[in-house]
Design a protein around this motif. Structure first.
Motif, PDB file in Angstrom:
ATOM      1  N   ALA A  26       1.039  -1.094  -0.104  1.00  0.00           N
ATOM      2  CA  ALA A  26      -0.122   0.140   0.041  1.00  0.00           C
ATOM      3  C   ALA A  26       1.041   1.334  -0.106  1.00  0.00           C
ATOM      4  O   ALA A  26       2.052   1.090   0.430  1.00  0.00           O
ATOM      5  CB  ALA A  26      -0.942  -0.109   1.129  1.00  0.00           C
ATOM      6  N   SER A  27       0.428   2.361  -0.444  1.00  0.00           N
ATOM      7  CA  SER A  27       1.186   3.411  -0.655  1.00  0.00           C
ATOM      8  C   SER A  27       0.532   4.293   0.654  1.00  0.00           C
ATOM      9  O   SER A  27       0.876   5.947   0.418  1.00  0.00           O
ATOM     10  CB  SER A  27       0.968   4.252  -2.121  1.00  0.00           C
ATOM     11  N   TYR A  46      -9.134  -2.278   2.676  1.00  0.00           N
ATOM     12  CA  TYR A  46      -8.751  -1.495   1.384  1.00  0.00           C
ATOM     13  C   TYR A  46      -7.709  -0.384   1.414  1.00  0.00           C
ATOM     14  O   TYR A  46      -7.821   0.323   2.532  1.00  0.00           O
ATOM     15  CB  TYR A  46     -10.126  -0.730   0.692  1.00  0.00           C
ATOM     16  N   ALA A  47      -6.785  -0.336   0.518  1.00  0.00           N
ATOM     17  CA  ALA A  47      -5.762   0.490   0.569  1.00  0.00           C
ATOM     18  C   ALA A  47      -5.290   1.187  -0.627  1.00  0.00           C
ATOM     19  O   ALA A  47      -5.429   0.317  -1.552  1.00  0.00           O
ATOM     20  CB  ALA A  47      -4.501  -0.207   1.657  1.00  0.00           C
ATOM     21  N   GLU A  51      -1.719   3.676  -9.026  1.00  0.00           N
ATOM     22  CA  GLU A  51      -2.579   3.301 -10.335  1.00  0.00           C
ATOM     23  C   GLU A  51      -3.795   2.377  -9.725  1.00  0.00           C
ATOM     24  O   GLU A  51      -4.268   1.925 -10.553  1.00  0.00           O
ATOM     25  CB  GLU A  51      -1.681   2.524 -11.275  1.00  0.00           C
ATOM     26  N   GLY A  52      -3.949   2.494  -8.284  1.00  0.00           N
ATOM     27  CA  GLY A  52      -5.269   1.877  -7.985  1.00  0.00           C
ATOM     28  C   GLY A  52      -5.610   1.584  -6.557  1.00  0.00           C
ATOM     29  O   GLY A  52      -4.986   2.288  -6.011  1.00  0.00           O
ATOM     30  N   LEU A  53      -5.988   0.364  -6.098  1.00  0.00           N
ATOM     31  CA  LEU A  53      -6.156   0.033  -4.779  1.00  0.00           C
ATOM     32  C   LEU A  53      -5.874  -1.219  -4.736  1.00  0.00           C
ATOM     33  O   LEU A  53      -6.268  -2.042  -5.575  1.00  0.00           O
ATOM     34  CB  LEU A  53      -7.545   0.627  -4.244  1.00  0.00           C
ATOM     35  N   PRO A  69      -3.651  -9.674  -1.465  1.00  0.00           N
ATOM     36  CA  PRO A  69      -4.413  -8.616  -1.932  1.00  0.00           C
ATOM     37  C   PRO A  69      -4.897  -8.654  -3.579  1.00  0.00           C
ATOM     38  O   PRO A  69      -4.454  -9.292  -4.315  1.00  0.00           O
ATOM     39  CB  PRO A  69      -3.444  -7.463  -1.978  1.00  0.00           C
ATOM     40  N   HIS A  70      -6.273  -8.330  -3.865  1.00  0.00           N
ATOM     41  CA  HIS A  70      -6.711  -8.091  -5.233  1.00  0.00           C
ATOM     42  C   HIS A  70      -6.563  -6.653  -5.584  1.00  0.00           C
ATOM     43  O   HIS A  70      -6.971  -5.903  -4.893  1.00  0.00           O
ATOM     44  CB  HIS A  70      -8.157  -8.637  -4.997  1.00  0.00           C
ATOM     45  N   PHE A  71      -5.889  -6.414  -6.561  1.00  0.00           N
ATOM     46  CA  PHE A  71      -5.505  -5.271  -7.206  1.00  0.00           C
ATOM     47  C   PHE A  71      -7.043  -4.910  -7.819  1.00  0.00           C
ATOM     48  O   PHE A  71      -7.387  -5.608  -9.167  1.00  0.00           O
ATOM     49  CB  PHE A  71      -4.343  -5.324  -8.168  1.00  0.00           C
ATOM     50  N   VAL A  72      -7.322  -3.385  -7.944  1.00  0.00           N
ATOM     51  CA  VAL A  72      -8.624  -2.740  -8.634  1.00  0.00           C
ATOM     52  C   VAL A  72      -7.579  -1.659  -9.402  1.00  0.00           C
ATOM     53  O   VAL A  72      -7.443  -0.662  -8.459  1.00  0.00           O
ATOM     54  CB  VAL A  72      -9.517  -2.461  -7.815  1.00  0.00           C
TER      55      VAL A  72
END
Length: 371
Positions: A26-27, A46-47, A51-53, A69-72
């Motif tokens: 996470a950023s 969620y984090a 370019e996404g979460l 994690p699942h990237f969105v």
């Protein structure tokens, strides 16, 4: 600014990581309810990331195992806020920056929804910008969301004039136009709260004190802003429904440096503690049969701090505990599928960590679990 203190998407990741490891980092921390409980009784976290979460989800209600994690994908997202309504739908609001064909930067507010725990998101929908002028529009703040009991989404942002703007859904899910709620010199992040009766109230720190906006009836127009000569530190205001038709707002007092609790019609109550540098996470829950408010925040040294006190009983004291955990941005609080309090944070390396209430008197957390 120290590394890890920003909640802006795209903050620097730790060096020396592989590409696969960076995809799990996470950023920073999102704003709002970034730890949510779904209808299945499972928590999701969620984090933001580049370019996404990222999303992590409990495998079974009550844990302890998580998937993810699942990237969105969400290209250009510079800030992320999360809000959840009584229907458990999770709403994602972002401030998106993009380059136009002529190379100039433009900013719009975007929205997506997750209807079921662990499943897909809708596409990101642009809500535009309350400022029509592109140059002024780049000054718009990060969005903050509140979901009314009937599921109506309300999106609040600080506009280029440093007043408050609102965009909300109308009947049938069609979005209304941006509304100017006025105000001047307000903080970057306001603190809305959706009351069980259907009304929404919004509090914002300002250069001159505090502004408060209120709906007179569910779905109605907002009155205000009404100004109060109070001294919250910018960036620390949060809210919780504390009684029938009543909200309590929490912030760091700019004069004393400690936490304060305020309701309309009374002076702020001094709660003590160290200064926060982000909004407080606030959760109303029952502890040992008592109606309590749990607060969590990141102090100016980067440590996570926990506080507990009676709901609307601030005069009897608040109990503070500095935890042996450092974090980026504000922590999050929620109850799991078994009713236990869960605290989440993003550690300085961008890794989410969660701790769960133990079956003891008061509020004691067990071991921290890295996701």
């Amino acid at each position: 600014m120290r590394r890890g203190s920003s909640d802006r998407v795209g903050a620097a990741h730790p060096t020396g990581l592989t590409a696969a490891e960076r995809e799990r980092i996470a950023s920073g921390a999102a704003h709002g309810d970034w730890l949510t409980l779904g209808k299945s009784g499972r928590l999701s976290l969620y984090a933001p990331t580049d370019e996404g979460l990222l999303r992590w989800t409990e495998v079974t209600a009550g844990g302890p195992e998580w998937s993810g994690p699942h990237f969105v994908a969400a290209p250009g997202l510079s800030h992320l806020a999360v809000a959840q309504g009584p229907d458990t739908y999770v709403h994602f609001l972002g401030r998106r920056e993009r380059a136009a064909a002529d190379g100039a930067r433009s900013v719009d507010i975007v929205h997506a929804i997750q209807y079921q725990t662990g499943l897909a998101f809708t596409d990101w929908r642009s809500l535009g910008n309350p400022d029509k002028d592109r140059e002024q529009g780049r000054q718009v703040g990060a969005p903050v969301g509140a979901i009314a009991p009937d599921g109506t989404v309300h999106v609040f942002v600080r506009n280029a004039q440093r007043g408050l703007s609102l965009r909300r859904e109308g009947p049938g899910g069609k979005w209304k136009a941006w509304e100017d709620l006025h105000g001047i010199g307000i903080d970057a992040l306001c603190a809305p709260v959706a009351l069980a009766t259907g009304r929404i109230e919004v509090c914002a720190a300002a250069e001159t004190g505090v502004f408060l906006w209120r709906q007179l009836e569910p779905g109605g127009d907002f009155t205000g802003p009404r100004g109060f000569s109070l001294r919250p530190a910018p960036g620390t205001v949060s809210a919780v429904e504390s009684g029938p038709e009543r909200a309590t707002f929490f912030w760091t007092d700019a004069d004393s440096g400690g936490a304060a609790a305020w309701r309309v019609g009374r002076w702020p109550a001094v709660l003590g503690g160290s200064p926060a540098d982000r909004p407080y996470a606030a959760l109303r829950t029952s502890l040992d049969g008592y109606d309590c408010v749990v607060l969590a925040y990141r102090d100016r040294d980067g440590s996570a701090v926990l506080g507990v006190g009676g709901t609307e009983d601030e005069d009897n004291g608040f109990w503070w505990y500095t935890l042996a955990e450092s974090c980026q941005g504000a922590p999050a609080l929620a109850r799991d599928g078994h009713g236990r309090v869960v605290m989440a944070l993003i550690d300085p390396d961008g890794v989410p960590k969660v701790a769960r209430q133990e079956n003891t008197a008061g509020l004691t957390f067990g071991q921290w679990h890295r996701l």
